[in-house]
Design a protein around this motif. Sequence first.
Motif, mmCIF file in Angstrom:
data_model
loop_
_atom_site.group_PDB
_atom_site.id
_atom_site.type_symbol
_atom_site.label_atom_id
_atom_site.label_comp_id
_atom_site.label_asym_id
_atom_site.label_seq_id
_atom_site.Cartn_x
_atom_site.Cartn_y
_atom_site.Cartn_z
ATOM 1 N N LEU A 238 39.518 50.522 38.610
ATOM 2 C CA LEU A 238 39.246 49.537 37.565
ATOM 3 C C LEU A 238 39.337 50.159 36.169
ATOM 4 C CD1 LEU A 238 36.424 47.343 39.135
ATOM 5 C CD2 LEU A 238 38.826 46.754 38.733
ATOM 6 N N ILE A 239 38.909 51.404 36.023
ATOM 7 C CA ILE A 239 39.089 52.083 34.739
ATOM 8 C C ILE A 239 40.580 52.175 34.414
ATOM 9 C CG2 ILE A 239 38.936 54.322 33.575
ATOM 10 C CD1 ILE A 239 36.194 54.684 34.824
ATOM 11 N N ALA A 240 41.378 52.537 35.409
ATOM 12 C CA ALA A 240 42.828 52.635 35.197
ATOM 13 C C ALA A 240 43.417 51.285 34.814
ATOM 14 C CB ALA A 240 43.503 53.176 36.453
ATOM 15 N N ALA A 241 42.983 50.221 35.487
ATOM 16 C CA ALA A 241 43.509 48.885 35.187
ATOM 17 C C ALA A 241 43.083 48.425 33.803
ATOM 18 C CB ALA A 241 43.048 47.890 36.247
ATOM 19 N N LEU A 242 41.841 48.711 33.414
ATOM 20 C CA LEU A 242 41.359 48.317 32.097
ATOM 21 C C LEU A 242 42.112 49.034 30.985
ATOM 22 C CD1 LEU A 242 37.532 48.209 32.857
ATOM 23 C CD2 LEU A 242 38.933 46.261 32.154
ATOM 24 N N LYS A 243 42.555 50.251 31.262
ATOM 25 C CA LYS A 243 43.353 50.985 30.282
ATOM 26 C C LYS A 243 44.790 50.468 30.222
ATOM 27 C CE LYS A 243 40.754 55.340 30.456
ATOM 28 N NZ LYS A 243 40.787 56.771 30.872
ATOM 29 N N ALA A 244 45.261 49.938 31.352
ATOM 30 C CA ALA A 244 46.661 49.503 31.437
ATOM 31 C C ALA A 244 46.888 48.103 30.879
ATOM 32 C CB ALA A 244 47.144 49.563 32.888
ATOM 33 N N THR A 245 45.858 47.272 30.864
ATOM 34 C CA THR A 245 46.021 45.909 30.379
ATOM 35 C C THR A 245 44.787 45.480 29.599
ATOM 36 O OG1 THR A 245 46.334 43.581 31.020
ATOM 37 C CG2 THR A 245 45.166 44.991 32.582
ATOM 38 N N ALA A 246 45.016 44.656 28.578
ATOM 39 C CA ALA A 246 43.912 44.142 27.768
ATOM 40 C C ALA A 246 43.507 42.735 28.201
ATOM 41 C CB ALA A 246 44.325 44.133 26.297
ATOM 42 N N HIS A 247 43.981 42.288 29.366
ATOM 43 C CA HIS A 247 43.806 40.886 29.743
ATOM 44 C C HIS A 247 42.796 40.671 30.874
ATOM 45 C CE1 HIS A 247 46.957 39.723 27.019
ATOM 46 N NE2 HIS A 247 47.749 40.658 27.523
ATOM 47 N N ILE A 248 42.015 41.708 31.214
ATOM 48 C CA ILE A 248 40.903 41.517 32.153
ATOM 49 C C ILE A 248 39.705 41.038 31.348
ATOM 50 C CG2 ILE A 248 39.281 42.661 33.708
ATOM 51 C CD1 ILE A 248 41.573 44.504 34.563
ATOM 52 N N LYS A 249 39.202 39.857 31.697
ATOM 53 C CA LYS A 249 38.119 39.254 30.916
ATOM 54 C C LYS A 249 36.733 39.491 31.511
ATOM 55 C CE LYS A 249 40.854 35.452 28.962
ATOM 56 N NZ LYS A 249 40.853 33.993 28.692
ATOM 57 N N ALA A 250 36.675 39.656 32.827
ATOM 58 C CA ALA A 250 35.367 39.848 33.470
ATOM 59 C C ALA A 250 35.560 40.466 34.842
ATOM 60 C CB ALA A 250 34.621 38.519 33.602
ATOM 61 N N LEU A 251 34.529 41.163 35.287
ATOM 62 C CA LEU A 251 34.458 41.721 36.633
ATOM 63 C C LEU A 251 33.104 41.336 37.218
ATOM 64 C CD1 LEU A 251 35.667 45.349 35.775
ATOM 65 C CD2 LEU A 251 37.051 43.569 36.858
ATOM 66 N N ALA A 252 33.062 41.076 38.509
ATOM 67 C CA ALA A 252 31.798 40.737 39.160
ATOM 68 C C ALA A 252 31.696 41.476 40.492
ATOM 69 C CB ALA A 252 31.681 39.232 39.389
ATOM 70 N N HIS A 253 30.605 42.205 40.669
ATOM 71 C CA HIS A 253 30.327 42.949 41.896
ATOM 72 C C HIS A 253 29.637 41.996 42.871
ATOM 73 C CE1 HIS A 253 28.023 46.621 43.748
ATOM 74 N NE2 HIS A 253 29.040 46.233 44.503
ATOM 75 N N ILE A 254 30.199 41.830 44.064
ATOM 76 C CA ILE A 254 29.624 40.906 45.052
ATOM 77 C C ILE A 254 28.567 41.651 45.858
ATOM 78 C CG2 ILE A 254 30.080 39.280 46.926
ATOM 79 C CD1 ILE A 254 31.292 38.582 44.159
ATOM 80 N N THR A 255 27.325 41.506 45.402
ATOM 81 C CA THR A 255 26.199 42.184 46.056
ATOM 82 C C THR A 255 25.239 41.137 46.602
ATOM 83 O OG1 THR A 255 25.032 42.388 43.928
ATOM 84 C CG2 THR A 255 26.462 44.199 44.563
ATOM 85 N N GLY A 256 23.937 41.419 46.551
ATOM 86 C CA GLY A 256 22.957 40.478 47.076
ATOM 87 C C GLY A 256 23.078 39.110 46.417
ATOM 88 N N GLY A 257 23.106 38.064 47.213
ATOM 89 C CA GLY A 257 23.315 36.721 46.700
ATOM 90 C C GLY A 257 24.744 36.253 46.841
ATOM 91 N N GLY A 258 25.641 37.182 47.245
ATOM 92 C CA GLY A 258 27.011 36.818 47.544
ATOM 93 C C GLY A 258 27.738 36.180 46.376
ATOM 94 N N PHE A 259 28.620 35.265 46.686
ATOM 95 C CA PHE A 259 29.462 34.615 45.677
ATOM 96 C C PHE A 259 28.689 33.639 44.785
ATOM 97 C CE2 PHE A 259 32.258 36.045 49.027
ATOM 98 C CZ PHE A 259 33.320 36.602 48.332
ATOM 99 N N PRO A 260 27.852 32.766 45.333
ATOM 100 C CA PRO A 260 27.210 31.770 44.465
ATOM 101 C C PRO A 260 26.236 32.352 43.458
ATOM 102 C CG PRO A 260 26.405 31.581 46.724
ATOM 103 C CD PRO A 260 27.561 32.515 46.759
ATOM 104 N N GLU A 261 25.684 33.539 43.733
ATOM 105 C CA GLU A 261 24.722 34.133 42.811
ATOM 106 C C GLU A 261 25.362 35.094 41.817
ATOM 107 O OE1 GLU A 261 21.572 33.251 42.609
ATOM 108 O OE2 GLU A 261 21.788 31.852 44.275
#
Length: 356
Positions: A238-261
Amino acid sequence: MTRGFNETLTYADAGVDIDAGNRMVELIKPHVRSTRRRGADAEIGGFGALFDLKAAGFVDPILVAANDGVGTKVKIAIESGIHKTVGIDLVAMCVNDLIVQGAEPLFFLDYYATGKLDPLAGAAIVEGIAAGCCEAGCALIGGETAEMPGLYAEGDYDLAGFAVGAAERGHLLPRDDIAVGDVVFGLPSSGVHSNGFSLVRRIVARERLAWDAPAPFNDTRSLAEALLTPTRIYVKPLIAALKATAHIKALAHITGGGFPENLPRVLPKHVGIALDLTKIPVLPVFRWLARSGGIAEAEMLRTFNCGIGMIVVAARAAADEVASALSHAGEAPLQIGEVRDAGAGPRVTTSGHLAL
């Protein structure tokens, strides 16, 4: 012989073995040193640890901190005697929460508490922590081992991790320009990661399975080995991708609470995400859990990652560029949804069904 009130007591008589702690420190020193990076020498033994942000290359940094544990996944490690991987989980759960804010993990500290210290088991745990730090590019600069007889049963232990990262001012995520039509990519998980293990263990007990038995969803590994597959660390790609493009707006880690949380945590209030569940590559372990536990799809989605451990939100016009950047960084991005107007409805909606 009955001990008299005037007989001298030692800390060891009370169940705390300082010598065992010293042995463990010597065992873990090579692993700790392997995590050296710019800004930290990764030596242990002092009362505190230092990190030099300037030496790490930062000009105007914002510090970002996270802490987490491994949950009841440690119980499988304890009961199976496989201790080398939960340390990786510990690091992953913390550093993945840093990278989603655009922060590079810099250093890590651990807290290992047990009823009676086993230096070899403790060293194996720290070996895993060091391996996770190397994978995340952060230094293991300190930690605490607490031997607490009477609070933990002999053989039991728990772990907590603390990570600090940094991002240059103005480069934090999520961005505030997330808009309807933006594309949602999913990055594959390695398995259950480190959430939902109280339910996992309940299913294993109900099925009367032994930890050393072949895994029902992977007969090449024991059940314990398969379930202890470490949480993926997404930091470097993800660090490499963030350096390669300026068009990533958000990242979300799927942890406790899954997708809806977890998805709403990175979205502006007026928008939500529509997921196409047919695009999620459900791993065999999740199909087994759903079928053996009779777990409904909605419960799977709010308890487990189901095969997607990280979400990437990208501008639609630059979707191909972002996908290419992620692929070149070693990821396998899957377009699994898009940003929609949420209105007064739920923030996360779904279409189709998981392949359970």
